[in-house]
Scaffold this motif. Structure first.
Motif, mmCIF file in Angstrom:
data_model
loop_
_atom_site.group_PDB
_atom_site.id
_atom_site.type_symbol
_atom_site.label_atom_id
_atom_site.label_comp_id
_atom_site.label_asym_id
_atom_site.label_seq_id
_atom_site.Cartn_x
_atom_site.Cartn_y
_atom_site.Cartn_z
ATOM 1 N N VAL A 285 0.831 -1.212 0.000
ATOM 2 C CA VAL A 285 0.000 0.000 0.000
ATOM 3 C C VAL A 285 0.860 1.255 0.000
ATOM 4 C CG1 VAL A 285 -1.974 -1.114 1.107
ATOM 5 C CG2 VAL A 285 -0.220 -0.021 2.533
ATOM 6 N N SER A 286 2.171 1.059 -0.176
ATOM 7 C CA SER A 286 3.077 2.211 -0.187
ATOM 8 C C SER A 286 3.173 2.811 -1.580
ATOM 9 C CB SER A 286 4.475 1.798 0.284
ATOM 10 O OG SER A 286 5.382 2.853 0.071
ATOM 11 N N ARG A 287 3.424 1.969 -2.550
ATOM 12 C CA ARG A 287 3.607 2.477 -3.918
ATOM 13 C C ARG A 287 2.285 3.081 -4.399
ATOM 14 N NH1 ARG A 287 7.177 -1.885 -3.732
ATOM 15 N NH2 ARG A 287 9.294 -1.065 -3.638
ATOM 16 N N HIS A 288 1.196 2.384 -4.116
ATOM 17 C CA HIS A 288 -0.121 3.021 -4.259
ATOM 18 C C HIS A 288 -0.928 2.715 -3.011
ATOM 19 C CE1 HIS A 288 0.927 3.521 -8.575
ATOM 20 N NE2 HIS A 288 0.261 4.650 -8.377
ATOM 21 N N PHE A 289 -1.716 3.699 -2.648
ATOM 22 C CA PHE A 289 -2.460 3.628 -1.401
ATOM 23 C C PHE A 289 -3.879 3.139 -1.688
ATOM 24 C CE2 PHE A 289 -4.862 6.026 1.981
ATOM 25 C CZ PHE A 289 -4.383 5.273 3.037
ATOM 26 N N PHE A 290 -4.377 2.263 -0.827
ATOM 27 C CA PHE A 290 -5.732 1.745 -1.023
ATOM 28 C C PHE A 290 -6.596 2.050 0.197
ATOM 29 C CE2 PHE A 290 -2.906 -0.695 -3.702
ATOM 30 C CZ PHE A 290 -3.573 -0.682 -4.911
ATOM 31 N N ILE B 71 2.469 -20.903 1.805
ATOM 32 C CA ILE B 71 2.775 -20.154 0.590
ATOM 33 C C ILE B 71 1.977 -18.857 0.580
ATOM 34 C CG2 ILE B 71 3.289 -22.286 -0.673
ATOM 35 C CD1 ILE B 71 0.669 -22.085 -2.104
ATOM 36 N N GLN B 72 2.471 -17.890 -0.175
ATOM 37 C CA GLN B 72 1.818 -16.579 -0.206
ATOM 38 C C GLN B 72 2.003 -15.919 -1.567
ATOM 39 O OE1 GLN B 72 2.029 -13.614 3.188
ATOM 40 N NE2 GLN B 72 3.397 -12.575 1.787
ATOM 41 N N GLY B 73 0.968 -15.237 -2.025
ATOM 42 C CA GLY B 73 1.049 -14.440 -3.251
ATOM 43 C C GLY B 73 1.383 -12.999 -2.906
ATOM 44 N N GLN B 74 2.142 -12.359 -3.795
ATOM 45 C CA GLN B 74 2.573 -10.971 -3.558
ATOM 46 C C GLN B 74 1.914 -10.020 -4.541
ATOM 47 O OE1 GLN B 74 4.100 -12.703 -0.871
ATOM 48 N NE2 GLN B 74 4.750 -13.641 -2.765
ATOM 49 N N LEU B 75 1.395 -8.935 -4.030
ATOM 50 C CA LEU B 75 0.829 -7.919 -4.916
ATOM 51 C C LEU B 75 1.522 -6.584 -4.655
ATOM 52 C CD1 LEU B 75 -1.158 -7.765 -7.185
ATOM 53 C CD2 LEU B 75 -2.978 -7.290 -5.575
ATOM 54 N N TRP B 76 2.629 -6.381 -5.365
ATOM 55 C CA TRP B 76 3.349 -5.106 -5.294
ATOM 56 C C TRP B 76 2.613 -4.100 -6.164
ATOM 57 C CZ3 TRP B 76 6.851 -5.208 -1.607
ATOM 58 C CH2 TRP B 76 7.456 -6.421 -1.274
ATOM 59 N N SER B 77 2.577 -2.843 -5.705
ATOM 60 C CA SER B 77 1.606 -1.947 -6.348
ATOM 61 C C SER B 77 2.209 -0.816 -7.169
ATOM 62 C CB SER B 77 0.665 -1.392 -5.277
ATOM 63 O OG SER B 77 1.400 -0.651 -4.325
ATOM 64 N N GLU B 78 3.457 -0.951 -7.602
ATOM 65 C CA GLU B 78 4.031 0.107 -8.445
ATOM 66 C C GLU B 78 3.125 0.436 -9.625
ATOM 67 O OE1 GLU B 78 5.743 -2.510 -7.288
ATOM 68 O OE2 GLU B 78 7.879 -2.077 -7.045
ATOM 69 N N TYR B 79 2.581 -0.605 -10.246
ATOM 70 C CA TYR B 79 1.782 -0.394 -11.454
ATOM 71 C C TYR B 79 0.298 -0.683 -11.208
ATOM 72 C CZ TYR B 79 6.461 -0.066 -13.236
ATOM 73 O OH TYR B 79 7.768 0.335 -13.433
ATOM 74 N N LEU B 80 -0.119 -0.452 -9.982
ATOM 75 C CA LEU B 80 -1.538 -0.652 -9.642
ATOM 76 C C LEU B 80 -2.141 0.649 -9.127
ATOM 77 C CD1 LEU B 80 -1.272 -4.014 -7.643
ATOM 78 C CD2 LEU B 80 -1.521 -3.695 -10.106
#
Ligand code: TNX
Length: 762
Positions: free
Chosen positions: A165-170, A469-478
């Motif tokens: 939520v740093s690269r884009h805030f939700f 296991i875990q999925g990652q959602l980095w938000s640079e392009y979100l």
């Protein structure tokens, strides 16, 4: 009472035991993740306004959630009681003796009752979620569900989804929706990446400048960071969650049996924090929250005690807000340049007898780990916390591949598998050029589904250390919630199935058919789930001299592929694909997928290039990197790497030079030599100092015929050199690696990558 219950269950089991193949198919048709065991019976349970939810007061929260789902769907609010009514009821009971596995449940649907028995509250909720999925797909009307008995429990104890939520805030509303989706698919951990270079997103009362300064950046990059020059939107961007909001999210998640693990990044990815408190950096600043994506040299100083005081104060407030056993402190991607030059850091290294900056990183993490442990909690960090030695008791989140995981497990540390190649949902999920901008890579739904936490060849004794296991959602392009949902779904559903369902239930075609049947439910939520798993992929079967043999396929049952090779738009009147296609001249192949006579999804396009070297043997002097490796033959397969470089075509050399020798098998006239070179300095991809072509008739004596040392394009540089009067059998292509990235450039000090794809001869 006990006796009659026992008899009741015996009867039920007998009545449910026979189930036809068809029923089995129908059973699993609706459910994701696939349950351990399903048996369908006769009859239906029909919900009515007189149905009562019977639950003990300890299950008030689960009963309320259940009632909420029912209300959403039907407008009805059912009575909740602790007594068993004579009429229709939904019974919720905890019975760890009957359901032995933690988080497990039994769901029993008969014509007069739904009975959910959980090992614990989580099991009850998962039983509810299963029923909810069955119900929403029920073919017999909205209020009825077919009788069945389901026994179910998870494969892994840790089943996570991450959100940056740093690269884009939700917004809090979106975070809650995210948690709802996790819960629907039985994921039990939400990893909240709260701080990074581009913004600090959690209120810390002791440090108000984290809110007034660190939560904001001046502007945001437009487009991909590889593009040059960079363009920015000129708009101040930011925000943070107040402690009240954080509490609300934690409460919301807890009610859904989801643990929230906060991540406070250190010692790297700290620019936003440094912008507010510059004295915490090595140079003292000034600093600014990053407006672009990447890895930045300025990090928390490891020499100043004030840095540890600050971080401990922050962690104190964080621990107040998050009851989770685990706290994530990042630890990844921390450049060491500033530390190497910093008198405080050097002094620390001397005093603590640390041999190098990697040991200083280890000192940093261990010191924080001790603090967290002293509060009765535990530390989680990314792979890099292995650098210079692991802190006792630390859990490793392994993103780099399996080496880190194996090393940590061998040291008897718990590991959560979060591998970049398979579980990064910021990657492209389709190779079609029309796919919206993403970080890079290619991780299709199928790749996620086929993810194997440890390869079969790995030491089986390490398995117990793989917690999940875990999925990652980095938000640079979100930039929007819609785009976040598009990247999350349906890949999170594949992840959920791999995390929950037993290995024996693994079947991608079966998963896809269940996924299709979930569409209506997802649309109703609504969630912007990607549909691009229904598309065409191609495989190269063989590359021979002068021809390429390929196959086309889609995972859609009954899907038909029509294609053209003359550039025309493919449709029902084009050629129907029936088997492998031979390509012996340069073509643009276009193909369309049809189902029941209707087009599905976007048009597939791929160019194939025919030249003298295709299918030739190529010998490489040096090995390419593993990430951009593969057989040398891909350099001459007639397929050019694309600018997103996620198509497995590019070959990359790091720390060494390219030297390839092509053997054309007989001496012949050569009119053109060429190559494509990919250059993106912001992705550490540098064109070679020079690229040289030499020819030979005997493979021993070479004559240099051309050299190229100018690469004007940020992107694909097409080197094509026309020749006259040259005949040869062998062509040697040499590319001199740029070496260490120069100072002042992105990634300075690291190895540059020399990226080359097709070697062309005509
Ligand atoms: C690496 S993986 C990062 C993140 C980026 C991500 C982009 C990891 C621990 N760090 O900072 O957002 O790549 O894919």
């Amino acid at each position: 009472m006990m006796k009659s219950t026992g008899l009741f269950f015996l009867l039920i089991v007998l009545a449910y035991a026979p189930s036809t193949a068809q029923e089995k198919a129908a059973a699993t048709a609706a459910l994701i993740p696939a349950p351990v065991e399903v048996k369908f019976g006769q009859g239906f349970f029909t919900l009515g306004k007189h149905t009562v939810i019977r639950a003990d007061t300890g299950l008030a929260e689960e009963a309320a959630l259940l009632n909420g789902f029912i209300r959403q769907q039907t407008g009805l609010t059912l009575a909740v009681s602790s007594k068993k009514p004579s009429i229709s009821s939904i019974d919720l009971d905890i019975d760890p003796l009957r359901v032995k596995e933690p988080e497990g449940y039994q769901l029993l649907i008969s014509s007069d009752a739904i009975r959910i028995t959980g090992h614990d509250g989580a099991g009850i909720l998962y039983g509810i979620q299963t029923w909810r999925q069955l119900w929403q797909h029920s073919p017999v009307g909205a209020l009825s569900v077919k009788a069945c008995i389901i026994n179910d429990y998870p494969r892994f104890a840790y089943r996570g989804m991450h959100l940056d939520v740093s690269r884009h805030f939700f917004s809090v509303a979106f975070i809650k929706k995210y948690i709802d989706l996790l819960s629907l698919y039985k994921l039990n951990t939400f990893h909240w990446h709260l701080t990074d270079d581009q913004g600090w997103r959690i209120e810390i009362k002791k440090y108000p400048r984290l809110q007034s300064v660190a939560a904001w950046r001046d502007e945001t990059l437009i487009g991909h960071k590889k593009e040059w020059p960079h363009r920015f939107d000129g708009k101040r961007y930011g925000g943070y969650y107040t402690q009240e909001q954080v509490k609300e999210v934690v409460r919301y998640a807890t009610a859904r049996h989801i643990t929230v693990i906060p991540e406070i990044e250190m010692p790297g990815h700290a620019l936003a924090a440094l912008s507010a408190y510059p004295q915490l950096g090595c140079t003292g600043g000034p600093y600014k929250a990053a407006t672009c994506w990447g890895i930045f040299d300025d990090v928390f100083c490891a020499g100043k005690d004030s840095v540890f005081t600050f971080l401990q104060d922050v962690l104190d407030e964080v621990m107040e807000l998050f009851p989770s056993t685990y706290l994530h402190v990042g630890g990844d991607e921390c450049p060491k340049q500033r530390w190497a030059a910093c008198p405080h850091c050097r002094k620390r290294m001397q005093e603590e007898h640390l041999a190098n900056e990697h040991e200083l990183q280890s000192y940093f993490i261990k010191r924080i780990s001790r603090y967290i442990d002293s509060k009765g909690r535990h530390l989680i960090g990314w792979d890099e916390i292995l650098e210079g030695g692991l802190a006792p008791g630390a859990t490793v989140m392994s993103w780099g591949g399996i080496e880190g995981a194996i090393s940590a497990a061998r040291q008897h540390h718990h590991v959560i598998m979060t591998p970049e190649d398979e579980l990064y949902f910021d990657h492209y999920q389709s190779l079609y050029p029309a796919e919206p901008l993403a970080a890079g890579g290619y991780t299709s739904l199928k790749d996620v589904y086929n993810y194997q936490p440890l390869p079969d060849t790995a030491d089986r004794q390490l398995l117990p250390y793989i917690t999940g296991i875990q999925g990652q959602l980095w938000s640079e392009y979100l930039p929007t919630p819609e785009q976040a949902e598009y990247m999350l779904m349906p890949r999170a559903m594949a992840l959920a199935e791999r995390a929950w369902s037993p290995e024996t239930r693994k079947s991608y075609p079966d998963f896809l058919s269940r996924l299709r049947s979930q569409k209506k439910m997802l649309d109703n939520i609504p969630v912007n789930s990607a549909g691009n798993f229904d598309e065409i992929n191609y495989t190269v079967l063989a590359v021979n001299k002068g021809s390429i043999r390929i196959t086309l396929r889609s995972d859609m049952p009954g899907g038909k592929i029509y294609y053209s090779t003359d550039g025309s738009r493919p449709g029902l009147k084009s050629r129907l694909y029936k088997g492998p296609v031979n390509i012996n001249q340069a073509v643009l192949l276009r193909a369309a997928l049809y189902n029941g006579g209707k087009p599905v999804g976007r048009i597939f396009e791929q160019s194939f290039h025919i030249h003298k070297a295709i299918g030739a043997s190529v010998a490489l002097q040096n090995a390419p990197t593993s990430k951009y490796g593969g057989p040398a033959s891909k350099l001459v397969n007639g397929i050019y790497g694309v600018h997103r470089y996620n198509d497995q075509q590019w070959m990359g050399f790091s720390g060494n030079d390219l030297e390839a020798v092509i053997d054309l098998e007989k001496v012949q006239p050569i009119k053109v030599v060429g190559a494509n070179i990919l250059q993106y300095h912001w992705q550490r991809m540098w064109a070679p100092v020079w690229l040289q072509f030499a020819v030979s008739v005997d493979g021993i004596h070479y004559k240099t015929i051309a050299r190229q040392d100018e690469y004007p394009v940020n992107g694909i540089n097409k080197v094509r050199i026309k020749l006259q009067g040259i005949t040869a059998r062998y062509i040697k292509v040499t590319g001199i690696n740029k070496g260490i990235i120069p100072l002042g450039e992105y990634g300075a000090g690291a190895n540059s990558l020399l990226m080359i794809d097709e070697l062309i001869v005509n």
